[in-house]
Write a protein that holds these residues in place. Structure first.
Motif, mmCIF file in Angstrom:
data_model
loop_
_atom_site.group_PDB
_atom_site.id
_atom_site.type_symbol
_atom_site.label_atom_id
_atom_site.label_comp_id
_atom_site.label_asym_id
_atom_site.label_seq_id
_atom_site.Cartn_x
_atom_site.Cartn_y
_atom_site.Cartn_z
ATOM 1 N N ARG A 99 0.892 -1.265 -0.137
ATOM 2 C CA ARG A 99 -0.051 -0.174 -0.145
ATOM 3 C C ARG A 99 0.960 1.217 -0.042
ATOM 4 O O ARG A 99 2.014 1.327 0.718
ATOM 5 N N GLY A 100 0.329 2.272 -0.907
ATOM 6 C CA GLY A 100 1.247 3.593 -0.833
ATOM 7 C C GLY A 100 0.791 4.512 0.256
ATOM 8 O O GLY A 100 -0.492 4.189 0.990
ATOM 9 N N LYS A 101 1.119 5.798 0.115
ATOM 10 C CA LYS A 101 0.438 6.794 0.948
ATOM 11 C C LYS A 101 -1.099 7.161 0.870
ATOM 12 O O LYS A 101 -1.702 7.462 1.770
ATOM 13 N N LEU A 102 -1.348 7.319 -0.455
ATOM 14 C CA LEU A 102 -2.691 7.632 -0.665
ATOM 15 C C LEU A 102 -3.603 6.327 -0.151
ATOM 16 O O LEU A 102 -4.571 6.759 0.300
ATOM 17 N N TRP A 103 -3.256 5.383 -0.324
ATOM 18 C CA TRP A 103 -4.161 4.164 -0.113
ATOM 19 C C TRP A 103 -4.279 4.215 1.592
ATOM 20 O O TRP A 103 -5.380 4.087 2.176
ATOM 21 N N GLU A 104 -2.994 4.387 2.222
ATOM 22 C CA GLU A 104 -3.034 4.687 3.576
ATOM 23 C C GLU A 104 -4.115 5.552 4.163
ATOM 24 O O GLU A 104 -4.757 5.564 5.230
ATOM 25 N N ALA A 105 -3.853 6.807 3.338
ATOM 26 C CA ALA A 105 -5.225 8.010 3.834
ATOM 27 C C ALA A 105 -6.308 7.723 3.817
ATOM 28 O O ALA A 105 -7.188 7.939 4.425
ATOM 29 N N ASP A 123 8.562 14.260 -12.121
ATOM 30 C CA ASP A 123 8.416 14.547 -13.785
ATOM 31 C C ASP A 123 7.353 15.194 -13.961
ATOM 32 O O ASP A 123 6.250 15.137 -13.217
ATOM 33 N N ILE A 124 7.369 15.615 -14.997
ATOM 34 C CA ILE A 124 6.193 16.654 -15.446
ATOM 35 C C ILE A 124 4.684 15.857 -15.329
ATOM 36 O O ILE A 124 3.743 16.568 -15.274
ATOM 37 N N GLU A 125 4.843 14.578 -15.824
ATOM 38 C CA GLU A 125 3.299 13.859 -15.954
ATOM 39 C C GLU A 125 2.879 13.555 -14.367
ATOM 40 O O GLU A 125 1.932 12.987 -14.198
ATOM 41 N N PHE A 126 3.925 13.583 -13.404
ATOM 42 C CA PHE A 126 3.489 13.165 -11.992
ATOM 43 C C PHE A 126 2.082 13.893 -11.740
ATOM 44 O O PHE A 126 1.060 13.157 -11.159
ATOM 45 N N PRO A 127 1.919 14.938 -11.671
ATOM 46 C CA PRO A 127 0.511 15.740 -11.355
ATOM 47 C C PRO A 127 -0.571 15.248 -11.921
ATOM 48 O O PRO A 127 -1.729 14.921 -11.341
ATOM 49 N N ASN A 128 -0.431 15.041 -13.392
ATOM 50 C CA ASN A 128 -1.524 14.632 -14.054
ATOM 51 C C ASN A 128 -1.876 13.077 -13.954
ATOM 52 O O ASN A 128 -3.025 13.024 -13.664
ATOM 53 N N ASP A 129 -1.025 12.519 -13.437
ATOM 54 C CA ASP A 129 -1.151 10.694 -13.042
ATOM 55 C C ASP A 129 -2.248 10.858 -11.678
ATOM 56 O O ASP A 129 -2.597 9.680 -11.485
ATOM 57 N N LEU A 130 -2.191 12.095 -10.903
ATOM 58 C CA LEU A 130 -2.983 12.015 -9.750
ATOM 59 C C LEU A 130 -4.239 12.673 -9.818
ATOM 60 O O LEU A 130 -4.708 12.942 -8.703
ATOM 61 N N LEU A 131 -4.527 13.210 -10.944
ATOM 62 C CA LEU A 131 -5.783 14.065 -10.954
ATOM 63 C C LEU A 131 -7.115 13.310 -10.522
ATOM 64 O O LEU A 131 -7.677 13.808 -9.726
ATOM 65 N N GLN A 132 -7.257 12.314 -11.270
ATOM 66 C CA GLN A 132 -8.640 11.346 -10.870
ATOM 67 C C GLN A 132 -8.639 11.072 -9.303
ATOM 68 O O GLN A 132 -9.580 11.071 -8.754
ATOM 69 N N GLU A 133 -7.316 10.642 -8.933
ATOM 70 C CA GLU A 133 -7.429 10.073 -7.546
ATOM 71 C C GLU A 133 -7.705 11.084 -6.620
ATOM 72 O O GLU A 133 -8.379 10.891 -5.385
ATOM 73 N N LEU A 134 -6.943 12.234 -6.754
ATOM 74 C CA LEU A 134 -7.411 13.377 -5.911
ATOM 75 C C LEU A 134 -8.521 14.204 -6.130
ATOM 76 O O LEU A 134 -9.162 14.533 -5.062
ATOM 77 N N PHE A 139 -9.364 5.054 -6.643
ATOM 78 C CA PHE A 139 -8.421 4.308 -7.380
ATOM 79 C C PHE A 139 -8.807 2.900 -7.741
ATOM 80 O O PHE A 139 -9.382 2.338 -6.847
ATOM 81 N N TYR A 140 -8.382 2.320 -8.750
ATOM 82 C CA TYR A 140 -8.728 0.965 -9.007
ATOM 83 C C TYR A 140 -7.322 0.288 -8.994
ATOM 84 O O TYR A 140 -6.174 0.626 -9.445
ATOM 85 N N VAL A 141 -7.437 -0.979 -8.245
ATOM 86 C CA VAL A 141 -6.241 -1.856 -8.326
ATOM 87 C C VAL A 141 -6.610 -3.054 -9.155
ATOM 88 O O VAL A 141 -7.525 -3.968 -9.026
ATOM 89 N N TYR A 142 -5.630 -3.250 -10.397
ATOM 90 C CA TYR A 142 -5.890 -4.313 -11.310
ATOM 91 C C TYR A 142 -5.587 -5.576 -11.122
ATOM 92 O O TYR A 142 -6.237 -6.525 -11.470
ATOM 93 N N GLU A 143 -4.635 -5.762 -10.329
ATOM 94 C CA GLU A 143 -4.172 -7.086 -9.599
ATOM 95 C C GLU A 143 -5.315 -7.655 -9.083
ATOM 96 O O GLU A 143 -5.255 -9.052 -9.096
ATOM 97 N N THR A 144 -6.152 -7.119 -7.996
ATOM 98 C CA THR A 144 -7.105 -7.757 -7.331
ATOM 99 C C THR A 144 -8.514 -7.123 -7.677
ATOM 100 O O THR A 144 -9.448 -7.724 -6.956
ATOM 101 N N ASN A 145 -8.541 -6.386 -8.745
ATOM 102 C CA ASN A 145 -10.005 -6.082 -9.390
ATOM 103 C C ASN A 145 -10.756 -5.488 -8.184
ATOM 104 O O ASN A 145 -12.049 -5.848 -8.166
#
Length: 327
Positions: A99-105, A123-134, A139-145
């Motif tokens: 689990r990461g920090k967002l999952w923990e929160a 990197d420049i894409e880091f903020p965009n990758d968190l748009l939907q989650e924030l 967020f969706y965990v693909y390994e456990t569906n």
């Protein structure tokens, strides 16, 4: 969370900063904090958590940090190794989800404060990758569906040193506040708050010093009064032989001056040794302040003078016949 942030005993917040923090909390939007280094961006998250009595979760960003690490990490290599060793844990893929920090929160039972520190280092894409989650707080965990949703929307604080420009889409989803370098009034308030812990012992030391000075004056008066009483017959004999009251007064003033001289001398010697001992722990302060020593000596001179004046005058006014008869 009904509590408001009004600063703490360790953090002096400006009115604009208080408004920004409370607005972000009330509207449940991330708060983006920028400012010069050393203006308290990271410390702000700790103080918000302290003021709101909320748990603090920190995610310090580096140049190699990826957004997915804040959600979770799938340890595929570890699972492959365990499968080769015949470990039963491989049957459950959740055993290899870190689990990461967002999952923990998101999984916190009470509303936490989530600090995403120095987001501009990634990197420049880091903020965009968190748009939907924030934005959606899920967020969706693909390994456990499974979809991980926040039980309680956290207070999100994001800091930036402005090393890189952040995407507009990310900025539109955040409250923004720039912490300027403190003005004179704010800086004085910060200094005053910082010195409170040191000022109290100094005040107590001053009180104890005053009490010590009072006890020294009382002791000096008592010793001299007792000395006069013990030499009452001598005083009577001197005055019977023609000594004047001013001579008797001068006699005891001389005794007091001798004691004062000895005390001042020992005090200077003690101050010199104490100053040398404290020289290494004092910064920008002279261990031997001539002005302070002179003022202290002047105070002691006045204390001793008034302490011996009354018994000396009383001794000078003794009737010689009464002094000889009483003895």
């Amino acid at each position: 969370m009904s509590k408001r942030f009004e600063g703490t005993a360790d953090y002096v917040a400006t009115d604009d900063l208080k408004i920004a923090v409370n607005a972000a909390i009330a509207l449940e939007r991330p708060l983006l904090i920028k400012g010069e280094p050393g203006t308290g961006k990271t410390v702000l998250a700790y103080e918000i958590a302290k003021a709101l009595e909320a748990p603090l979760i920190t995610w310090h960003i580096k140049s190699t940090t990826k957004a997915l690490q804040g959600l979770y990490e799938y340890e595929a290599v570890t699972r492959l190794r365990d499968s080769q060793l015949g470990d039963e844990r491989v049957k459950d893929v959740s055993n290899y989800i870190k689990r990461g920090k967002l999952w923990e929160a998101f999984d916190s039972e009470e509303r936490p404060v989530l600090l995403i520190d120095e987001i501009d280092k990634a990197d420049i894409e880091f903020p965009n990758d968190l748009l939907q989650e924030l934005d959606r707080m899920e967020f969706y965990v693909y390994e456990t569906n499974e979809t991980i949703k926040a039980k309680i929307r956290p207070v999100v604080l994001i800091t930036s040193n402005n090393e890189k420009e952040l995407p507009d889409a990310f900025l539109r989803r955040c409250f923004f506040h720039y912490i300027r370098f403190p003005e004179e009034e704010t800086m004085r308030a910060i200094i005053d708050e910082t010195l409170v812990a040191r000022r109290s012992p100094a005040v107590l030391a001053g009180i104890f010093s005053g009490v010590a000075l009072l006890l020294a004056a009382i002791g000096t008066y008592g010793v001299l009064a007792y000395a006069v009483g013990q030499r009452k017959r001598e005083i009577g004999v001197r005055m019977a032989l023609g000594a004047q009251p001013r001579q008797v007064l001068a006699l005891f003033l001389g005794i007091g001056a001798t004691l004062l001289g000895i005390g001042v001398g020992l005090g200077f010697v003690g101050s010199w040794f104490a100053g040398r001992a404290m020289e290494k722990v004092l910064f920008g302060v002279s261990p031997l302040n001539v002005g302070v020593l002179a003022a202290s000596t002047a105070v002691m001179v006045l204390v001793v003078f008034f302490a011996i004046l009354l018994p000396s005058r009383r001794a000078a006014g003794v009737n010689p016949i009464d002094a000889l008869r009483d003895d």
